[in-house]
Design a protein around this motif. Structure first.
Motif, PDB file in Angstrom:
ATOM      1  N   MET A 124      26.936  66.049  13.741  1.00 58.18           N
ATOM      2  CA  MET A 124      26.229  65.172  14.667  1.00 58.18           C
ATOM      3  C   MET A 124      25.328  66.003  15.568  1.00 58.18           C
ATOM      4  O   MET A 124      25.728  67.079  16.041  1.00 58.18           O
ATOM      5  N   SER A 125      24.126  65.485  15.829  1.00 59.08           N
ATOM      6  CA  SER A 125      23.155  66.238  16.621  1.00 59.08           C
ATOM      7  C   SER A 125      22.441  65.324  17.603  1.00 59.08           C
ATOM      8  O   SER A 125      22.345  64.119  17.387  1.00 59.08           O
ATOM      9  N   TRP A 126      21.958  65.947  18.657  1.00 58.32           N
ATOM     10  CA  TRP A 126      21.018  65.307  19.572  1.00 58.32           C
ATOM     11  C   TRP A 126      19.690  66.041  19.473  1.00 58.32           C
ATOM     12  O   TRP A 126      19.659  67.279  19.543  1.00 58.32           O
ATOM     13  N   TYR A 127      18.631  65.275  19.318  1.00 57.13           N
ATOM     14  CA  TYR A 127      17.271  65.789  19.329  1.00 57.13           C
ATOM     15  C   TYR A 127      16.527  65.124  20.487  1.00 57.13           C
ATOM     16  O   TYR A 127      16.976  64.118  21.037  1.00 57.13           O
ATOM     17  N   ARG A 128      15.392  65.700  20.837  1.00 59.39           N
ATOM     18  CA  ARG A 128      14.546  65.050  21.834  1.00 59.39           C
ATOM     19  C   ARG A 128      13.081  65.260  21.480  1.00 59.39           C
ATOM     20  O   ARG A 128      12.723  66.231  20.815  1.00 59.39           O
ATOM     21  N   GLN A 129      12.277  64.329  21.955  1.00 56.45           N
ATOM     22  CA  GLN A 129      10.838  64.415  21.725  1.00 56.45           C
ATOM     23  C   GLN A 129      10.114  64.012  22.994  1.00 56.45           C
ATOM     24  O   GLN A 129      10.236  62.868  23.458  1.00 56.45           O
ATOM     25  N   ALA A 130       9.393  64.973  23.549  1.00 55.79           N
ATOM     26  CA  ALA A 130       8.578  64.722  24.729  1.00 55.79           C
ATOM     27  C   ALA A 130       7.181  64.288  24.294  1.00 55.79           C
ATOM     28  O   ALA A 130       6.760  64.585  23.176  1.00 55.79           O
ATOM     29  N   PRO A 131       6.437  63.604  25.158  1.00 56.37           N
ATOM     30  CA  PRO A 131       5.090  63.151  24.794  1.00 56.37           C
ATOM     31  C   PRO A 131       4.207  64.319  24.356  1.00 56.37           C
ATOM     32  O   PRO A 131       4.138  65.347  25.034  1.00 56.37           O
ATOM     33  N   GLY A 132       3.574  64.155  23.216  1.00 53.06           N
ATOM     34  CA  GLY A 132       2.670  65.179  22.720  1.00 53.06           C
ATOM     35  C   GLY A 132       3.337  66.379  22.094  1.00 53.06           C
ATOM     36  O   GLY A 132       2.663  67.339  21.718  1.00 53.06           O
TER      37      GLY A 132
ATOM     38  N   THR B 261      12.628  65.723  30.415  1.00 52.04           N
ATOM     39  CA  THR B 261      12.123  64.367  30.170  1.00 52.04           C
ATOM     40  C   THR B 261      11.679  64.220  28.712  1.00 52.04           C
ATOM     41  O   THR B 261      10.879  65.006  28.218  1.00 52.04           O
ATOM     42  N   ALA B 262      12.237  63.223  28.042  1.00 48.86           N
ATOM     43  CA  ALA B 262      11.945  62.998  26.622  1.00 48.86           C
ATOM     44  C   ALA B 262      12.698  61.765  26.153  1.00 48.86           C
ATOM     45  O   ALA B 262      13.547  61.228  26.876  1.00 48.86           O
ATOM     46  N   VAL B 263      12.392  61.357  24.937  1.00 51.30           N
ATOM     47  CA  VAL B 263      13.229  60.388  24.242  1.00 51.30           C
ATOM     48  C   VAL B 263      14.279  61.193  23.482  1.00 51.30           C
ATOM     49  O   VAL B 263      13.937  62.120  22.742  1.00 51.30           O
ATOM     50  N   TYR B 264      15.527  60.851  23.676  1.00 52.90           N
ATOM     51  CA  TYR B 264      16.633  61.551  23.042  1.00 52.90           C
ATOM     52  C   TYR B 264      17.157  60.719  21.868  1.00 52.90           C
ATOM     53  O   TYR B 264      17.433  59.533  22.013  1.00 52.90           O
ATOM     54  N   TYR B 265      17.287  61.411  20.731  1.00 46.40           N
ATOM     55  CA  TYR B 265      17.721  60.765  19.503  1.00 46.40           C
ATOM     56  C   TYR B 265      19.029  61.378  19.007  1.00 46.40           C
ATOM     57  O   TYR B 265      19.212  62.597  19.054  1.00 46.40           O
ATOM     58  N   CYS B 266      19.864  60.530  18.498  1.00 45.47           N
ATOM     59  CA  CYS B 266      21.098  60.965  17.858  1.00 45.47           C
ATOM     60  C   CYS B 266      20.862  61.019  16.349  1.00 45.47           C
ATOM     61  O   CYS B 266      20.176  60.155  15.789  1.00 45.47           O
ATOM     62  N   ARG B 267      21.425  62.030  15.710  1.00 46.51           N
ATOM     63  CA  ARG B 267      21.315  62.138  14.254  1.00 46.51           C
ATOM     64  C   ARG B 267      22.678  62.439  13.663  1.00 46.51           C
ATOM     65  O   ARG B 267      23.426  63.276  14.175  1.00 46.51           O
ATOM     66  N   SER B 268      22.962  61.766  12.563  1.00 43.83           N
ATOM     67  CA  SER B 268      24.192  62.000  11.817  1.00 43.83           C
ATOM     68  C   SER B 268      23.818  62.567  10.441  1.00 43.83           C
ATOM     69  O   SER B 268      22.914  62.059   9.800  1.00 43.83           O
ATOM     70  N   ARG B 269      24.507  63.608  10.060  1.00 40.09           N
ATOM     71  CA  ARG B 269      24.256  64.198   8.747  1.00 40.09           C
ATOM     72  C   ARG B 269      25.549  64.284   7.952  1.00 40.09           C
ATOM     73  O   ARG B 269      26.557  64.800   8.432  1.00 40.09           O
ATOM     74  N   ILE B 270      25.511  63.758   6.719  1.00 38.59           N
ATOM     75  CA  ILE B 270      26.608  63.955   5.783  1.00 38.59           C
ATOM     76  C   ILE B 270      25.982  64.295   4.445  1.00 38.59           C
ATOM     77  O   ILE B 270      25.199  63.515   3.898  1.00 38.59           O
ATOM     78  N   SER B 271      26.271  65.492   3.991  1.00 44.19           N
ATOM     79  CA  SER B 271      25.637  66.032   2.778  1.00 44.19           C
ATOM     80  C   SER B 271      24.124  66.048   2.989  1.00 44.19           C
ATOM     81  O   SER B 271      23.658  66.597   3.986  1.00 44.19           O
ATOM     82  N   ILE B 272      23.356  65.434   2.098  1.00 42.62           N
ATOM     83  CA  ILE B 272      21.897  65.440   2.256  1.00 42.62           C
ATOM     84  C   ILE B 272      21.393  64.202   2.987  1.00 42.62           C
ATOM     85  O   ILE B 272      20.186  64.034   3.153  1.00 42.62           O
TER      86      ILE B 272
ATOM     87  N   THR C  21      16.785  56.987  23.160  1.00 41.03           N
ATOM     88  CA  THR C  21      16.964  56.519  24.530  1.00 41.03           C
ATOM     89  C   THR C  21      16.140  57.407  25.458  1.00 41.03           C
ATOM     90  O   THR C  21      16.132  58.626  25.306  1.00 41.03           O
ATOM     91  N   GLN C  22      15.432  56.799  26.384  1.00 41.15           N
ATOM     92  CA  GLN C  22      14.515  57.532  27.256  1.00 41.15           C
ATOM     93  C   GLN C  22      15.274  58.176  28.402  1.00 41.15           C
ATOM     94  O   GLN C  22      16.078  57.525  29.076  1.00 41.15           O
ATOM     95  N   VAL C  23      14.985  59.450  28.614  1.00 40.38           N
ATOM     96  CA  VAL C  23      15.485  60.183  29.784  1.00 40.38           C
ATOM     97  C   VAL C  23      14.276  60.665  30.572  1.00 40.38           C
ATOM     98  O   VAL C  23      13.411  61.352  30.025  1.00 40.38           O
TER      99      VAL C  23
END
Length: 114
Positions: free
Chosen positions: A33-41, A89-100, A108-110
């Motif tokens: 399980m991971s958390w990613y984030r993406q800020a504007p631009g 400050t960014a949108v934070y995303y959760c990611r689940s990985r199982i195998s490929i 969710t916005q922070v």
């Protein structure tokens, strides 16, 4: 297929704390399980990861401030964020990985004000 739903984002002042939650629609016991984030631009970046055996990895900018954890019985992963900075400050995303297979939440916005 696994649906991921994030919650816990919001507006906070610099130095404050937030706890993000990511609830999965089914068992995540064997998933990384991971958390990613993406800020504007900017590109989406890895913030933290926790493996199925609870090993953790953090990006350098959040080490010592953020903590990722998991509650397999609740199919949930958390991200405790302390000492928040405006650059978090960014949108934070959760990611689940199982195998490929990868499954993403909707994000969710922070927002951290200075």
């Amino acid at each position: 297929q696994v649906q991921m739903v994030e919650s816990g984002g919001g507006l906070v002042q610099a130095g404050g704390s937030l706890r993000l939650s990511c609830a999965a629609s089914r068992s995540i016991f064997i998933n990384d399980m991971s958390w990613y984030r993406q800020a504007p631009g900017k590109e989406r970046e890895l913030v933290a990861m926790i493996t199925s055996d609870s090993r953790t990895i953090y990006t350098d900018s959040v080490k010592g401030r953020f903590t990722i954890s998991r509650a397999n019985a609740k199919n949930t992963v958390y991200l405790q964020m302390n000492s928040l900075k405006p650059e978090d400050t960014a949108v934070y995303y959760c990611r689940s990985r199982i195998s490929i297979n990868l499954y993403w939440g909707q994000g969710t916005q922070v927002t951290v004000s200075s």
